[in-house]
Structure formats: structure tokens, C-alpha cells
Design a protein around this motif. Structure first.
Motif, PDB file in Angstrom:
ATOM      1  N   PHE A   1       0.832  -1.201   0.000  1.00 15.30           N
ATOM      2  CA  PHE A   1       0.000   0.000   0.000  1.00 15.30           C
ATOM      3  C   PHE A   1       0.872   1.258   0.000  1.00 15.30           C
ATOM      4  O   PHE A   1       0.659   2.178  -0.783  1.00 15.30           O
ATOM      5  CB  PHE A   1      -0.929  -0.025   1.228  1.00 15.30           C
ATOM      6  N   GLU A   2       1.850   1.288   0.899  1.00 15.02           N
ATOM      7  CA  GLU A   2       2.699   2.472   1.044  1.00 15.02           C
ATOM      8  C   GLU A   2       3.489   2.757  -0.231  1.00 15.02           C
ATOM      9  O   GLU A   2       3.671   3.918  -0.604  1.00 15.02           O
ATOM     10  CB  GLU A   2       3.659   2.301   2.228  1.00 15.02           C
ATOM     11  N   GLU A   3       3.948   1.704  -0.903  1.00 13.61           N
ATOM     12  CA  GLU A   3       4.698   1.880  -2.145  1.00 13.61           C
ATOM     13  C   GLU A   3       3.808   2.461  -3.240  1.00 13.61           C
ATOM     14  O   GLU A   3       4.226   3.350  -3.995  1.00 13.61           O
ATOM     15  CB  GLU A   3       5.285   0.551  -2.611  1.00 13.61           C
ATOM     16  N   ARG A   4       2.587   1.955  -3.320  1.00 14.04           N
ATOM     17  CA  ARG A   4       1.658   2.469  -4.339  1.00 14.04           C
ATOM     18  C   ARG A   4       1.263   3.909  -4.043  1.00 14.04           C
ATOM     19  O   ARG A   4       1.153   4.734  -4.953  1.00 14.04           O
ATOM     20  CB  ARG A   4       0.422   1.576  -4.433  1.00 14.04           C
ATOM     21  N   LEU A   5       1.065   4.231  -2.767  1.00  9.58           N
ATOM     22  CA  LEU A   5       0.720   5.602  -2.394  1.00  9.58           C
ATOM     23  C   LEU A   5       1.871   6.549  -2.723  1.00  9.58           C
ATOM     24  O   LEU A   5       1.658   7.646  -3.255  1.00  9.58           O
ATOM     25  CB  LEU A   5       0.375   5.675  -0.908  1.00  9.58           C
TER      26      LEU A   5
ATOM     27  N   GLU B   1       1.881   9.731  -5.386  1.00 13.35           N
ATOM     28  CA  GLU B   1       2.351  11.080  -5.054  1.00 13.35           C
ATOM     29  C   GLU B   1       3.409  11.553  -6.053  1.00 13.35           C
ATOM     30  O   GLU B   1       3.399  12.714  -6.471  1.00 13.35           O
ATOM     31  CB  GLU B   1       2.912  11.108  -3.632  1.00 13.35           C
ATOM     32  N   GLU B   2       4.309  10.647  -6.445  1.00 17.71           N
ATOM     33  CA  GLU B   2       5.321  10.991  -7.444  1.00 17.71           C
ATOM     34  C   GLU B   2       4.665  11.390  -8.765  1.00 17.71           C
ATOM     35  O   GLU B   2       5.059  12.380  -9.387  1.00 17.71           O
ATOM     36  CB  GLU B   2       6.247   9.800  -7.702  1.00 17.71           C
TER      37      GLU B   2
ATOM     38  N   SER C   1       4.786  14.961 -10.700  1.00 16.31           N
ATOM     39  CA  SER C   1       5.328  15.023 -12.061  1.00 16.31           C
ATOM     40  C   SER C   1       4.340  15.656 -13.030  1.00 16.31           C
ATOM     41  O   SER C   1       4.729  16.430 -13.910  1.00 16.31           O
ATOM     42  CB  SER C   1       5.685  13.622 -12.553  1.00 16.31           C
ATOM     43  N   ILE C   2       3.066  15.331 -12.882  1.00 16.71           N
ATOM     44  CA  ILE C   2       2.044  15.883 -13.778  1.00 16.71           C
ATOM     45  C   ILE C   2       1.934  17.389 -13.611  1.00 16.71           C
ATOM     46  O   ILE C   2       1.668  18.115 -14.564  1.00 16.71           O
ATOM     47  CB  ILE C   2       0.683  15.183 -13.536  1.00 16.71           C
ATOM     48  N   ARG C   3       2.171  17.862 -12.407  1.00 18.34           N
ATOM     49  CA  ARG C   3       2.094  19.314 -12.165  1.00 18.34           C
ATOM     50  C   ARG C   3       3.226  20.075 -12.862  1.00 18.34           C
ATOM     51  O   ARG C   3       3.140  21.287 -13.048  1.00 18.34           O
ATOM     52  CB  ARG C   3       2.127  19.586 -10.666  1.00 18.34           C
TER      53      ARG C   3
ATOM     54  N   GLU D   1      -1.817   5.898 -15.192  1.00 20.95           N
ATOM     55  CA  GLU D   1      -1.226   5.076 -14.132  1.00 20.95           C
ATOM     56  C   GLU D   1      -1.735   5.522 -12.766  1.00 20.95           C
ATOM     57  O   GLU D   1      -2.049   4.707 -11.903  1.00 20.95           O
ATOM     58  CB  GLU D   1       0.297   5.169 -14.184  1.00 20.95           C
ATOM     59  N   GLY D   2      -1.841   6.825 -12.590  1.00 20.75           N
ATOM     60  CA  GLY D   2      -2.321   7.367 -11.321  1.00 20.75           C
ATOM     61  C   GLY D   2      -3.754   6.958 -11.017  1.00 20.75           C
ATOM     62  O   GLY D   2      -4.088   6.626  -9.878  1.00 20.75           O
TER      63      GLY D   2
END
Length: 78
Positions: A4-8, A12-13, A17-19, A34-35
Motif C-alpha cells: 500500500f505504502e509503495e503504491r501511495l 504522489e510521485e 510530475s504531472i504538475r 497510471e495514477g
């Protein structure tokens, strides 16, 4: 499946990046897709966890006690 933590963290990454306005539109769209997949899988995990918590919270504490199935007890409504 990742934890869970890795996917979260990955979500966030991707969000950060999209911003970034310097990335090409195609890359932003790929990251967005992907998000969305990550967000849906995280939401499913959270729903499962919430269900387990509800079951644990409603378990009887004594052998003869019945689980509370209503959202509010009758005493709370008075």
C-alpha cells in the motif's frame, strides 16, 4: 502487487510530475492513467480495511453479547 505504502508513494510521485509544466502532454496522459489505476487499487484496499474495522468494532466483547448492527443505539436517539 506492491505494498500500500509503495503504491501511495508512486501516486504522489505521479501527481508531482504531472504538475510539472515541462513534460510533454503524452507523458502527462500516461502518468495520469497510471495514477488513476493506482488510486482505484488504493481505494479498494481502504474499503477492505474499513470493512474489517467495522467487523472488529461490532464484535461482541462477551460471549452472550450480540453485535451492534445499527448505526446508532436506541439510547443515542433519545
Amino acid at each position: 502487487m506492491k505494498k500500500f505504502e509503495e503504491r501511495l508513494s508512486r501516486l504522489e510521485e505521479l501527481s508531482n510530475s504531472i504538475r510539472n509544466t515541462d513534460i510533454p502532454l503524452e507523458d502527462a496522459l500516461t502518468m495520469f492513467e497510471e495514477g488513476i489505476k493506482l488510486a482505484k487499487s488504493l481505494e479498494k484496499d481502504i474499503d477492505k480495511i474499513e470493512g474489517k474495522i467495522q467487523i472488529l468494532m461490532n464484535q461482541p466483547t462477551e460471549e452472550n453479547e450480540k453485535p451492534e448492527l445499527e448505526l446508532f443505539s436506541q439510547e443515542d436517539l433519545k
